[in-house]
Each structure stands twice: as structure tokens, then as C-alpha cells.
Write an enzyme that holds these catalytic residues in place. Structure first.
Site, PDB file in Angstrom:
ATOM      1  N   HIS A 132     153.027  45.737  48.163  1.00 55.41           N
ATOM      2  CA  HIS A 132     153.075  46.968  47.369  1.00 55.41           C
ATOM      3  C   HIS A 132     152.430  46.740  46.002  1.00 55.41           C
ATOM      4  O   HIS A 132     152.202  45.604  45.593  1.00 55.41           O
ATOM      5  CB  HIS A 132     154.526  47.432  47.174  1.00 55.41           C
ATOM      6  CG  HIS A 132     155.089  48.142  48.366  1.00 55.41           C
ATOM      7  ND1 HIS A 132     155.543  47.472  49.479  1.00 55.41           N
ATOM      8  CD2 HIS A 132     155.240  49.465  48.628  1.00 55.41           C
ATOM      9  CE1 HIS A 132     155.967  48.348  50.380  1.00 55.41           C
ATOM     10  NE2 HIS A 132     155.795  49.565  49.894  1.00 55.41           N
ATOM     11  N   LYS A 136     156.292  48.275  41.653  1.00 57.67           N
ATOM     12  CA  LYS A 136     157.448  48.550  42.511  1.00 57.67           C
ATOM     13  C   LYS A 136     158.646  47.742  42.007  1.00 57.67           C
ATOM     14  O   LYS A 136     158.531  46.541  41.741  1.00 57.67           O
ATOM     15  CB  LYS A 136     157.136  48.213  43.972  1.00 57.67           C
ATOM     16  CG  LYS A 136     158.291  48.526  44.910  1.00 57.67           C
ATOM     17  CD  LYS A 136     157.873  48.507  46.361  1.00 57.67           C
ATOM     18  CE  LYS A 136     159.054  48.706  47.304  1.00 57.67           C
ATOM     19  NZ  LYS A 136     159.784  49.956  47.096  1.00 57.67           N
TER      20      LYS A 136
HETATM   21  P1  NAP Z   1     157.920  56.084  39.606  1.00 53.88           P
HETATM   22  O1  NAP Z   1     156.488  56.448  39.467  1.00 53.88           O
HETATM   23  O2  NAP Z   1     158.502  55.061  38.674  1.00 53.88           O
HETATM   24  O3  NAP Z   1     158.731  57.453  39.466  1.00 53.88           O
HETATM   25  C1  NAP Z   1     160.106  57.518  39.236  1.00 53.88           C
HETATM   26  C2  NAP Z   1     160.333  58.745  38.365  1.00 53.88           C
HETATM   27  O4  NAP Z   1     161.742  58.988  38.262  1.00 53.88           O
HETATM   28  C3  NAP Z   1     159.823  58.540  36.933  1.00 53.88           C
HETATM   29  O5  NAP Z   1     159.137  59.708  36.526  1.00 53.88           O
HETATM   30  C4  NAP Z   1     161.115  58.341  36.153  1.00 53.88           C
HETATM   31  O6  NAP Z   1     161.017  58.750  34.808  1.00 53.88           O
HETATM   32  C5  NAP Z   1     162.040  59.259  36.915  1.00 53.88           C
HETATM   33  N1  NAP Z   1     163.448  59.000  36.634  1.00 53.88           N
HETATM   34  C6  NAP Z   1     164.043  57.853  36.235  1.00 53.88           C
HETATM   35  N2  NAP Z   1     165.373  58.055  36.096  1.00 53.88           N
HETATM   36  C7  NAP Z   1     165.609  59.354  36.396  1.00 53.88           C
HETATM   37  C8  NAP Z   1     166.770  60.171  36.394  1.00 53.88           C
HETATM   38  N3  NAP Z   1     167.963  59.686  36.038  1.00 53.88           N
HETATM   39  N4  NAP Z   1     166.654  61.470  36.782  1.00 53.88           N
HETATM   40  C9  NAP Z   1     165.467  61.973  37.134  1.00 53.88           C
HETATM   41  N5  NAP Z   1     164.316  61.258  37.123  1.00 53.88           N
HETATM   42  C10 NAP Z   1     164.389  59.967  36.754  1.00 53.88           C
HETATM   43  O7  NAP Z   1     158.248  55.595  41.084  1.00 53.88           O
HETATM   44  P2  NAP Z   1     157.540  56.055  42.459  1.00 53.88           P
HETATM   45  O8  NAP Z   1     156.423  55.138  42.769  1.00 53.88           O
HETATM   46  O9  NAP Z   1     157.309  57.532  42.414  1.00 53.88           O
HETATM   47  O10 NAP Z   1     158.683  55.696  43.480  1.00 53.88           O
HETATM   48  C11 NAP Z   1     159.971  56.303  43.402  1.00 53.88           C
HETATM   49  C12 NAP Z   1     160.862  55.727  44.486  1.00 53.88           C
HETATM   50  O11 NAP Z   1     160.379  56.151  45.765  1.00 53.88           O
HETATM   51  C13 NAP Z   1     160.875  54.189  44.559  1.00 53.88           C
HETATM   52  O12 NAP Z   1     162.177  53.751  44.911  1.00 53.88           O
HETATM   53  C14 NAP Z   1     159.912  53.870  45.679  1.00 53.88           C
HETATM   54  O13 NAP Z   1     160.209  52.640  46.301  1.00 53.88           O
HETATM   55  C15 NAP Z   1     160.199  55.029  46.604  1.00 53.88           C
HETATM   56  N6  NAP Z   1     159.139  55.374  47.557  1.00 53.88           N
HETATM   57  C16 NAP Z   1     159.542  55.854  48.760  1.00 53.88           C
HETATM   58  C17 NAP Z   1     158.617  56.276  49.671  1.00 53.88           C
HETATM   59  C18 NAP Z   1     159.086  56.849  50.990  1.00 53.88           C
HETATM   60  O14 NAP Z   1     158.258  57.213  51.838  1.00 53.88           O
HETATM   61  N7  NAP Z   1     160.400  56.956  51.209  1.00 53.88           N
HETATM   62  C19 NAP Z   1     157.248  56.210  49.382  1.00 53.88           C
HETATM   63  C20 NAP Z   1     156.864  55.713  48.138  1.00 53.88           C
HETATM   64  C21 NAP Z   1     157.815  55.322  47.229  1.00 53.88           C
HETATM   65  P3  NAP Z   1     160.545  57.659  33.682  1.00 53.88           P
HETATM   66  O15 NAP Z   1     159.163  57.231  34.062  1.00 53.88           O
HETATM   67  O16 NAP Z   1     160.601  58.419  32.419  1.00 53.88           O
HETATM   68  O17 NAP Z   1     161.519  56.512  33.771  1.00 53.88           O
END
Ligand code: NAP
Length: 241
Positions: A132, A136
Site C-alpha cells: 500500500h 496507510k
Molecule cells: P485518509 O485520506 O487519511 O482519510 C481519512 C479522513 O477521515 C481524513 O479526511 C480525516 O481528516 C478524516 N477524519 C479523521 N478523524 C475523523 C473523525 N473523527 N470524524 C470524521 N472524519 C475524520 O484515509 P483514506 O486513504 O481515505 O482511508 C480511510 C480508511 O479507509 C483507511 O482505514 C483505509 O485503510 C480504508 N480503506 C478501505 C478501503 C475499502 O475498500 N474498504 C479502500 C481504501 C481505503 P484529517 O485529515 O483532518 O485527519
């Protein structure tokens, strides 16, 4: 169908929000990010379904708040423990809501896991290598963990070298249900996984690559449309395909 996105400014939240906006049968009624009052937005926007793509530390509390507000929940964030899943299942049943937790919303990844379970029945020597992007937060990935669990459940034995000495700690990876799992974190990566199977004189490798987060959007939208047909917690997109 009214939809709220939690983590809307994140990498996944951004593409998923665009996908919801483009869907003629869905209405994006709220975007929630760090610092926003999720409970207040749930009360004012009244979503039918909330999508959760935030962080491993936040996902449980957000999912609980979503179900307590009576909305169905589609969770993509990885990191929920078994105890937390059980608690969400109980809460969802109490509220008459559905909650889908899917470590991977891409159809190709779901198929890769299905094929891995099938291969493990005949080739029990198996190891998972996932790769990844370097931002991550958790390792191994939820997909790698679920793949290993499926392999372990499908095979009748867990073969491993009789003598193993790591001269560099971690060289043989971590273990999920006795399946070695190796996590690579590198810039230039999105989400990738190889599942290796070995048998005397032959090797089988199943490979899945996500090169664009668009790959997850159809699965997320499918889950949004279908999760209301269920009560309680479901794990894995394959339950809705
Ligand atoms: P990311 O870019 O870091 O996005 C996370 C977002 O959540 C950021 O905007 C963050 O804000 C926000 N956040 C943090 N705390 C929060 C809260 N209490 N309430 C609301 N929003 C909040 O991460 P990502 O790459 O999008 O990935 C997110 C998650 O999805 C990870 O766990 C990843 O492993 C997972 N994922 C899953 C799949 C799937 O198919 N299931 C696919 C890809 C990723 P700040 O930046 O201001 O902290």
C-alpha cells in the site's frame, strides 16, 4: 436515498462523495470530517445511510453514533476489533439497521479472496504479500487479514518450514491464523496484493492491483443501495454481490 459521508475530505471520502453526487438515485446530504459534530449532523441531515472512511481510531465511535441515530452504515475503514464488531451487530439489531463492514470494496479483490480460499483447499502452503501507499496507518491491511483468515478456514493443515530462524526480526512477516502476511509500504502504490501458493515443483500466484480509488466506488454504492435490506452486521462485500 439520503447519504452522509464521514471522512469526506480524505482520499477515499473524496472519490466516494463524487460517486454519490453522480448517482441519480442518491443525494449527498452531509459531509463530515475531523472537528465536525457527527451526532448533530446526523440529527439535522437525517441520512438513510452513512458511509464511514476515516481512521482506525475513529471508526468504531463514528459507526456507533451512526447506528444510534437510526441510519444504516457502510464501513470501509479497517481496524475494527472482533469485540467492536459484536457490539455494532447488537446495536444495529436493536435499531433495526444494517451495517456492512468491508475491508475491500473492489470486485476484483473480492474475487481474489474467493479464488484464494479455493486454491488453499488443494495448495495449503500459502503466504500473503500486500503493498500500500506509505500513508496507510495500519498493517497488515484488512484485505490481507481477511484473505489469510479465509485461507486458514479453507485448508485442512497449516504447513510451515520445520526450522525457521529470523536473523533480521520480522523477515518472515507477521502471522494471521498461522498464514504469513508481509506488508510493504511504498510511495507510488495504491492497494495491491499477491497471494502465493506453493507445492512441490509448482507455484500459483493470485494478483490484484488497484491503481485508482475509483475501483472502490461501484462496490460502495452497491452497498449503500442494498444494506437497508439487512439487519445487523455483515462482513465483506460478497454478502451483497
Ligand atoms: P485518509 O485520506 O487519511 O482519510 C481519512 C479522513 O477521515 C481524513 O479526511 C480525516 O481528516 C478524516 N477524519 C479523521 N478523524 C475523523 C473523525 N473523527 N470524524 C470524521 N472524519 C475524520 O484515509 P483514506 O486513504 O481515505 O482511508 C480511510 C480508511 O479507509 C483507511 O482505514 C483505509 O485503510 C480504508 N480503506 C478501505 C478501503 C475499502 O475498500 N474498504 C479502500 C481504501 C481505503 P484529517 O485529515 O483532518 O485527519
Amino acid at each position: 436515498m439520503r447519504v452522509l459521508v464521514a471522512g469526506a475530505k480524505g482520499r477515499m471520502g473524496t472519490v466516494v462523495s463524487v460517486g454519490v453526487e453522480r448517482a441519480s438515485d442518491l443525494e449527498l446530504v452531509a459531509r463530515v470530517d475531523l472537528g465536525d459534530d457527527l451526532a448533530a449532523l446526523l440529527a439535522s441531515a437525517k441520512p438513510d445511510v452513512a458511509i464511514e472512511f476515516t481512521t482506525p481510531e475513529t471508526v468504531f465511535f463514528n459507526s456507533r453514533a451512526i447506528l444510534e441515530a437510526g441510519a444504516h452504515c457502510v464501513v470501509g475503514t479497517t481496524g475494527l476489533t472482533q469485540e467492536q464488531r459484536t457490539e455494532l451487530d447488537t446495536l444495529a439489531r436493536e435499531k433495526g439497521c444494517g451495517c456492512l463492514v468491508a475491508p475491500n470494496f473492489s470486485v476484483g479483490a473480492v474475487l481474489m479472496m474467493r479464488f484464494a480460499a479455493e486454491a488453499a483447499r488443494y495448495m495449503p502452503w500459502a503466504e500473503v504479500v500486500e503493498r500500500h501507499h506509505e500513508r496507510k496507518l495500519d498493517a497488515p491491511s484488512g484485505t490481507a487479514r481477511l484473505t489469510a483468515e479465509l485461507i486458514a478456514a479453507a485448508r485442512s493443515e497449516a504447513p510451515a518450514p520445520e526450522h525457521e530462524e529470523e536473523t533480521a526480526p520480522g523477515a518472515r512477516g507477521g502471522r494471521v491464523d498461522e498464514v504469513p502476511v508481509h506488508s510493504l509500504r511504498l510511495p507510488g502504490s495504491v492497494a495491491h496484493q499477491d497471494v502465493w501458493f506453493g507445492a512441490p515443483g509448482e507455484t500459483l500466484v493470485l494478483r490484484h492491483d488497484v491503481i485508482d480509488r475509483e475501483a472502490f466506488v461501484p462496490g460502495v454504492l452497491l452497498a449503500v443501495r442494498r444494506i437497508g435490506e439487512h439487519k445487523g452486521l455483515l462482513v465483506g462485500l460478497e454478502n451483497l454481490l
